[in-house]
Design a protein around this motif. Structure first.
Motif, PDB file in Angstrom:
ATOM      1  N   GLU A 213      -5.384   2.439   7.116  1.00 19.25           N
ATOM      2  CA  GLU A 213      -5.018   1.047   6.829  1.00 19.25           C
ATOM      3  C   GLU A 213      -3.590   0.772   7.261  1.00 19.25           C
ATOM      4  O   GLU A 213      -3.282  -0.291   7.836  1.00 19.25           O
ATOM      5  CB  GLU A 213      -5.181   0.762   5.333  1.00 19.25           C
ATOM      6  N   ASN A 214      -2.697   1.712   6.978  1.00 15.85           N
ATOM      7  CA  ASN A 214      -1.299   1.554   7.399  1.00 15.85           C
ATOM      8  C   ASN A 214      -1.185   1.485   8.919  1.00 15.85           C
ATOM      9  O   ASN A 214      -0.420   0.679   9.475  1.00 15.85           O
ATOM     10  CB  ASN A 214      -0.453   2.716   6.877  1.00 15.85           C
ATOM     11  N   VAL A 215      -1.941   2.343   9.596  1.00 14.40           N
ATOM     12  CA  VAL A 215      -1.899   2.353  11.058  1.00 14.40           C
ATOM     13  C   VAL A 215      -2.403   1.028  11.616  1.00 14.40           C
ATOM     14  O   VAL A 215      -1.785   0.447  12.532  1.00 14.40           O
ATOM     15  CB  VAL A 215      -2.743   3.528  11.604  1.00 14.40           C
ATOM     16  N   ARG A 216      -3.504   0.530  11.074  1.00 11.99           N
ATOM     17  CA  ARG A 216      -4.061  -0.734  11.579  1.00 11.99           C
ATOM     18  C   ARG A 216      -3.113  -1.899  11.296  1.00 11.99           C
ATOM     19  O   ARG A 216      -2.987  -2.814  12.117  1.00 11.99           O
ATOM     20  CB  ARG A 216      -5.439  -0.981  10.959  1.00 11.99           C
TER      21      ARG A 216
ATOM     22  N   GLY B 165       0.807  -1.221   0.000  1.00  9.76           N
ATOM     23  CA  GLY B 165       0.000   0.000   0.000  1.00  9.76           C
ATOM     24  C   GLY B 165       0.837   1.265   0.000  1.00  9.76           C
ATOM     25  O   GLY B 165       0.433   2.294  -0.534  1.00  9.76           O
ATOM     26  N   ASN B 166       2.029   1.152   0.588  1.00 10.69           N
ATOM     27  CA  ASN B 166       2.859   2.358   0.715  1.00 10.69           C
ATOM     28  C   ASN B 166       3.783   2.600  -0.470  1.00 10.69           C
ATOM     29  O   ASN B 166       4.367   3.670  -0.573  1.00 10.69           O
ATOM     30  CB  ASN B 166       3.693   2.272   1.995  1.00 10.69           C
ATOM     31  N   LEU B 167       3.927   1.612  -1.342  1.00 10.19           N
ATOM     32  CA  LEU B 167       4.755   1.836  -2.525  1.00 10.19           C
ATOM     33  C   LEU B 167       4.206   2.984  -3.358  1.00 10.19           C
ATOM     34  O   LEU B 167       4.949   3.817  -3.878  1.00 10.19           O
ATOM     35  CB  LEU B 167       4.827   0.558  -3.369  1.00 10.19           C
ATOM     36  N   GLN B 168       2.873   3.014  -3.467  1.00  8.60           N
ATOM     37  CA  GLN B 168       2.266   4.107  -4.214  1.00  8.60           C
ATOM     38  C   GLN B 168       2.221   5.381  -3.378  1.00  8.60           C
ATOM     39  O   GLN B 168       2.489   6.474  -3.868  1.00  8.60           O
ATOM     40  CB  GLN B 168       0.847   3.730  -4.640  1.00  8.60           C
ATOM     41  N   GLY B 169       1.934   5.248  -2.094  1.00 10.65           N
ATOM     42  CA  GLY B 169       1.873   6.411  -1.230  1.00 10.65           C
ATOM     43  C   GLY B 169       3.197   7.151  -1.143  1.00 10.65           C
ATOM     44  O   GLY B 169       3.239   8.371  -1.018  1.00 10.65           O
TER      45      GLY B 169
ATOM     46  N   LEU C  95      -7.241   9.636   3.627  1.00  4.52           N
ATOM     47  CA  LEU C  95      -7.133   9.278   5.037  1.00  4.52           C
ATOM     48  C   LEU C  95      -7.324   7.778   5.250  1.00  4.52           C
ATOM     49  O   LEU C  95      -6.658   7.179   6.107  1.00  4.52           O
ATOM     50  CB  LEU C  95      -8.177  10.071   5.842  1.00  4.52           C
ATOM     51  N   GLU C  96      -8.223   7.149   4.466  1.00  2.87           N
ATOM     52  CA  GLU C  96      -8.481   5.716   4.652  1.00  2.87           C
ATOM     53  C   GLU C  96      -7.220   4.891   4.392  1.00  2.87           C
ATOM     54  O   GLU C  96      -7.005   3.860   5.047  1.00  2.87           O
ATOM     55  CB  GLU C  96      -9.619   5.256   3.731  1.00  2.87           C
TER      56      GLU C  96
ATOM     57  N   PRO D   6     -17.359  10.410  10.772  1.00  7.68           N
ATOM     58  CA  PRO D   6     -17.758   9.766   9.504  1.00  7.68           C
ATOM     59  C   PRO D   6     -17.446  10.649   8.279  1.00  7.68           C
ATOM     60  O   PRO D   6     -17.287  11.861   8.393  1.00  7.68           O
ATOM     61  CB  PRO D   6     -19.280   9.571   9.675  1.00  7.68           C
ATOM     62  N   ASN D   7     -17.382   9.985   7.138  1.00  4.91           N
ATOM     63  CA  ASN D   7     -17.251  10.654   5.829  1.00  4.91           C
ATOM     64  C   ASN D   7     -15.939  11.409   5.649  1.00  4.91           C
ATOM     65  O   ASN D   7     -15.871  12.403   4.924  1.00  4.91           O
ATOM     66  CB  ASN D   7     -18.423  11.618   5.604  1.00  4.91           C
ATOM     67  N   LEU D   8     -14.882  10.932   6.300  1.00  2.00           N
ATOM     68  CA  LEU D   8     -13.579  11.571   6.125  1.00  2.00           C
ATOM     69  C   LEU D   8     -12.595  10.690   5.347  1.00  2.00           C
ATOM     70  O   LEU D   8     -11.425  11.052   5.227  1.00  2.00           O
ATOM     71  CB  LEU D   8     -12.964  11.926   7.483  1.00  2.00           C
ATOM     72  N   ASN D   9     -13.077   9.568   4.844  1.00  2.00           N
ATOM     73  CA  ASN D   9     -12.159   8.608   4.200  1.00  2.00           C
ATOM     74  C   ASN D   9     -11.389   9.203   3.026  1.00  2.00           C
ATOM     75  O   ASN D   9     -10.227   8.849   2.794  1.00  2.00           O
ATOM     76  CB  ASN D   9     -12.934   7.369   3.727  1.00  2.00           C
ATOM     77  N   LYS D  10     -12.020  10.098   2.276  1.00  2.90           N
ATOM     78  CA  LYS D  10     -11.386  10.614   1.052  1.00  2.90           C
ATOM     79  C   LYS D  10     -10.590  11.910   1.277  1.00  2.90           C
ATOM     80  O   LYS D  10      -9.991  12.427   0.345  1.00  2.90           O
ATOM     81  CB  LYS D  10     -12.452  10.872  -0.016  1.00  2.90           C
ATOM     82  N   VAL D  11     -10.592  12.401   2.497  1.00  6.01           N
ATOM     83  CA  VAL D  11      -9.812  13.601   2.776  1.00  6.01           C
ATOM     84  C   VAL D  11      -8.326  13.300   2.587  1.00  6.01           C
ATOM     85  O   VAL D  11      -7.820  12.270   3.038  1.00  6.01           O
ATOM     86  CB  VAL D  11     -10.065  14.103   4.224  1.00  6.01           C
ATOM     87  N   LEU D  12      -7.620  14.198   1.905  1.00  4.90           N
ATOM     88  CA  LEU D  12      -6.211  13.966   1.585  1.00  4.90           C
ATOM     89  C   LEU D  12      -5.299  14.479   2.696  1.00  4.90           C
ATOM     90  O   LEU D  12      -5.453  15.607   3.169  1.00  4.90           O
ATOM     91  CB  LEU D  12      -5.846  14.657   0.274  1.00  4.90           C
TER      92      LEU D  12
END
Length: 594
Positions: free
Chosen positions: A440-443, A423-427, A435-436, A465-471
């Motif tokens: 995921e990385n934290v979990r 997941g972090n290769l792209q990040g 934020l999602e 709620p509804n913060l998953n897409k916040v950058l």
């Protein structure tokens, strides 16, 4: 004596009318407005000398204390004298042009007065030359002292010089009795009327000066207005879109009939007249532009032949082409075209030259800003890369320990680690991630840690709620959790509580990590996030990296704060402006296009 005053005012009116007519000529206004070189001083000598000659010809002939003749005077009887406004022009010329102009104009008008004749011919001739010398010297001295030639000052000098002429007549003209009678008759009218005429003449001169100031102020205001409106587009560099916007702004705010911008080999934009054959993306259409690119000099054309357009029916008949430079390298041209050559006057040329220099500076600043962003981008990538091995080494140590005790758990841990890095290769290639993804990385990280130390840490998530897409920047939350686990509870036998709160308030995203660990001493808090700290218990690299990336991406609009109390725990808070994509202005689609 008083009968002479209306006649003298009439003569002053002639000179003032002539001066007014001259003031409407561009050449006259240019001479008056500019600092005078030798050539212009010679022109001033002849100009104000001519005013003196006109005054001689249009004066009033005095014979035996009576008005003898008021017409055009080409000769004066030997026993007669002349009342005129000659000194007025000589004094103004000397005050404006200095001693050289004063002496020159005085000689011309004085010699001419002497040649007309009359028993005061010599006295008037000498007094005219002296008036030019004195006025020139006083004018130069006043300017050297940083003072302006005001109307009041000019009137005062004019009246004094006229009074001096009366004195010279008394001292040199013969017979004395006739000279005394003449001075009694013409003295007051000439002193008064010449002072009044000087006032009117200076009003004309001051009007010319004010017009020049207004023109320059309007030019400056227009240049700033153009610069302000075009700056956002110059920051984009030279491309078809930005250059079209720039050209349209300039076409609206200048007197040009067409405006074009090119790079070093093609037309990027052309708006206005002749757009049918001066088209974007086409090769350069005029020889004038090619010569400007080759020479690097400003070129002005006043004929169609000088423009050298390949279309014979081109309506453009005048142009000014200004090279655009970045670090002394020519990158393109700015062109202003006119359908009538007379529209390309001195004002338009000065405005165009000023804008050319201004635009070159804007392009240099845009290039410097672009290089700064690239450098900042590279620095941020390097800071992000430092976090990868930090987490990797910790995870490998955990896996290494579990391999000896629980192979299944080690295997599960390897899968978690694989998922984390996949997941972090792209990040790691992005400035911002949703934020999602960070959660995921934290979990994944928490799963790795809890596998190694079961039931030692209790993690609570409180996510609005509804913060998953916040950058947010990658590796913003995970290092904070890692710090809380490793440095908040060293050797602790009690369960550690870590709470992760994420919510929005005041148009900002707030990320808060709270632990009940051992806390951080106050002296250490003061430097955390500001520098790397040498310490056996950690050097603060993670906090420093997060702080640096927040500053770099959000240009100081984001913040990281740490509050802690020894033996009671630590709270780390991050505040990020909502809706901001940092200085790089990227959207979610572009972030994940690859």
């Amino acid at each position: 004596m008083f009968n002479l005053v209306p006649l003298m005012l009439e003569k002053v009116g002639i000179i003032v009318i002539v001066a007014f007519l001259f003031s409407q000529m561009k050449s006259f206004r240019k001479i008056i407005q500019n600092k005078h070189n030798t050539k212009e001083k010679v022109m001033l000598i002849f100009l104000f000398g001519a005013f003196g000659i006109i005054s001689n010809y249009t004066g009033v002939e005095i014979a035996q204390n009576t008005i003898a003749k008021t017409g055009w005077l080409s000769e004066i009887q030997p026993e007669n004298a002349l009342a005129n406004t000659r000194v007025m022009g000589i004094v103004i010329g000397g005050l404006l042009g200095g001693p050289m102009v004063g002496v020159g104009a005085g000689l011309i008008a004085g010699v001419h007065r002497y040649m007309l004749g009359g028993f005061t011919a010599f006295s008037c001739g000498i007094s005219t030359i002296i008036a030019g010398i004195v006025a020139g010297y006083l004018g130069r001295r006043r300017k050297q002292n940083g003072k302006k030639i005001t109307a009041t000052f000019a009137v005062l000098i004019g009246m004094i010089m006229e009074a001096l002429q009366m004195l010279i007549i008394l001292l040199t003209a013969k017979p004395y009795e006739q000279a005394w009678n003449l001075v009694q008759l013409i003295g007051f009218p000439m002193i008064f009327v010449n002072g009044f005429g000087t006032l009117l003449f200076m009003f004309i001169i001051q009007s010319i000066m004010r017009d020049e100031v207004r023109v320059r102020a309007n030019q400056t205001n227009r240049a700033f207005q153009i610069a302000d409106q075009t700056l956002p587009f110059f920051r984009q560099g030279l491309n078809t879109h930005s250059c079209k916007e720039i050209s349209e702004i300039m076409l609206e705010l200048t007197d040009a009939d067409a405006v074009a911008v090119t790079d070093d080999h093609q037309v990027l934009a052309h708006v206005g007249a002749a757009s049918d054959h001066h088209t974007p993306k086409a090769n350069l259409a005029t020889g004038l532009t090619k010569r400007a690119l080759e020479s690097g000099k400003i070129l002005v054309a006043k004929t169609k032949e000088e423009i050298f357009c390949f279309q014979s029916h081109c309506p453009l008949e005048a142009a000014i082409v200004l090279p655009l430079k970045v670090k002394n390298k020519i990158v393109g041209t700015l062109k202003m075209y006119y359908s009538q050559p007379e529209k390309l006057d001195k004002v338009q040329q000065q405005l165009a030259e000023g804008l050319g220099n201004l635009f070159s500076t804007q392009l240099e600043l845009a290039e410097a800003e672009r290089q700064t962003k690239l450098l900042r981008d590279a620095e941020i990538k390097a800071l992000q890369a430092q976090i990868h091995p930090h987490f990797l080494f910790n995870s490998i140590n955990t896996i290494s320990a579990l391999c000896r005790t629980d192979v299944d758990k080690a295997r599960k841990l390897l899968l978690e680690l694989s998922s984390f890095f996949r997941g972090n290769l792209q990040g790691a290639r992005q400035m911002l991630i949703p934020l999602e993804k960070e959660l995921e990385n934290v979990r994944s990280y928490i799963s790795l840690e809890q596998t190694r130390f079961p039931n030692k840490y209790f993690i609570t998530f409180q996510i609005e709620p509804n913060l998953n897409k916040v950058l947010i920047p990658p590796f913003t939350l995970q290092p904070l959790v890692e710090n809380a686990i490793h440095y908040g509870f060293p050797g602790s036998k009690n369960q550690g509580d870590i709470t992760i709160r994420i919510f929005t308030k005041d148009n900002k995203l707030h990320i808060i990590v709270v632990d009940n660990g051992k806390g951080i001493p106050e002296e250490r808090i003061r430097v955390l996030g500001k520098q790397v700290v040498n310490s056996k218990k950690g050097n603060g690299t993670a906090i420093f990296n997060i702080s640096e990336r927040l500053n770099g991406i959000y240009s100081g609009q984001a913040s990281l704060t740490i509050k802690s109390q020894v033996d009671f725990g630590t709270t780390v808070s991050i505040s990020i402006p909502l809706g901001s994509k940092g200085v790089f202005d990227r959207d979610v689609e572009s972030l994940y296009s690859g």
